[in-house]
Design a protein around this motif. Structure first.
Motif, mmCIF file in Angstrom:
data_model
loop_
_atom_site.group_PDB
_atom_site.id
_atom_site.type_symbol
_atom_site.label_atom_id
_atom_site.label_comp_id
_atom_site.label_asym_id
_atom_site.label_seq_id
_atom_site.Cartn_x
_atom_site.Cartn_y
_atom_site.Cartn_z
ATOM 1 N N SER A 29 -2.246 -2.008 -4.674
ATOM 2 C CA SER A 29 -2.080 -1.234 -3.449
ATOM 3 C C SER A 29 -3.009 -1.704 -2.334
ATOM 4 O O SER A 29 -2.957 -1.187 -1.228
ATOM 5 C CB SER A 29 -2.313 0.253 -3.719
ATOM 6 O OG SER A 29 -3.630 0.445 -4.193
ATOM 7 N N ASN A 30 -3.863 -2.687 -2.654
ATOM 8 C CA ASN A 30 -4.769 -3.201 -1.629
ATOM 9 C C ASN A 30 -5.186 -4.632 -1.969
ATOM 10 O O ASN A 30 -4.922 -5.120 -3.071
ATOM 11 C CB ASN A 30 -5.984 -2.287 -1.463
ATOM 12 C CG ASN A 30 -6.752 -2.113 -2.754
ATOM 13 O OD1 ASN A 30 -7.164 -3.080 -3.388
ATOM 14 N ND2 ASN A 30 -6.962 -0.867 -3.160
ATOM 15 N N ASP A 75 0.796 -1.221 0.000
ATOM 16 C CA ASP A 75 0.000 0.000 0.000
ATOM 17 C C ASP A 75 0.833 1.278 0.000
ATOM 18 O O ASP A 75 0.344 2.330 -0.390
ATOM 19 C CB ASP A 75 -0.992 0.015 1.168
ATOM 20 C CG ASP A 75 -0.309 0.002 2.524
ATOM 21 O OD1 ASP A 75 0.710 -0.694 2.678
ATOM 22 O OD2 ASP A 75 -0.808 0.682 3.435
#
Length: 120
Positions: free
Chosen positions: A33-34, A10
């Motif tokens: 990122s997630n 992240d």
């Protein structure tokens, strides 16, 4: 054929640096990122290795690692968990990951870990 590494991180700066180093070393790199973006990517590609952060905005890397190990389609993917907050032994046992990298990490050390599982 290029080996595919998926980076789940992240922190934009860390993700950028890891992607850059891996790409320069000849790997094909995807990143998320997630957790939800990562799971969506698995619908289309199967990486050779996953670099997985523990603390994500919408999930926990240890839980994700366990989930991947339980599914037949992903159980054999090599996984390296990365964390600044988790103890190595606990992560390896709890998450069933193949390896652990403590943050902050040396970039040469990161490459050594990656090359153990995905040689160039």
């Amino acid at each position: 054929m290029d080996k595919l590494i998926h980076v789940v991180e992240d922190d934009d700066d860390i993700r950028f640096i890891v992607e850059y180093i891996l790409t320069e070393s000849g790997y094909k790199v995807e990143s998320s990122s997630n957790a939800s973006a990562f799971y969506k990517s698995l619908e289309h590609t199967t990486p050779d290795l996953i670099l997985l952060d523990v603390m994500l905005p919408d999930g926990n890397g240890i839980d994700i690692c366990r989930d991947l190990r339980e599914k037949e389609s992903t159980r054999d993917i090599k996984i390296i968990v990365m964390s600044a907050h988790a103890a190595e032994k606990a992560v390896l046992e709890e998450a069933c990951s193949d390896d652990f990298i403590s943050k902050p990490f040396d970039l040469d050390d990161l490459l050594r870990h990656v090359k153990r599982f995905v040689p160039r």
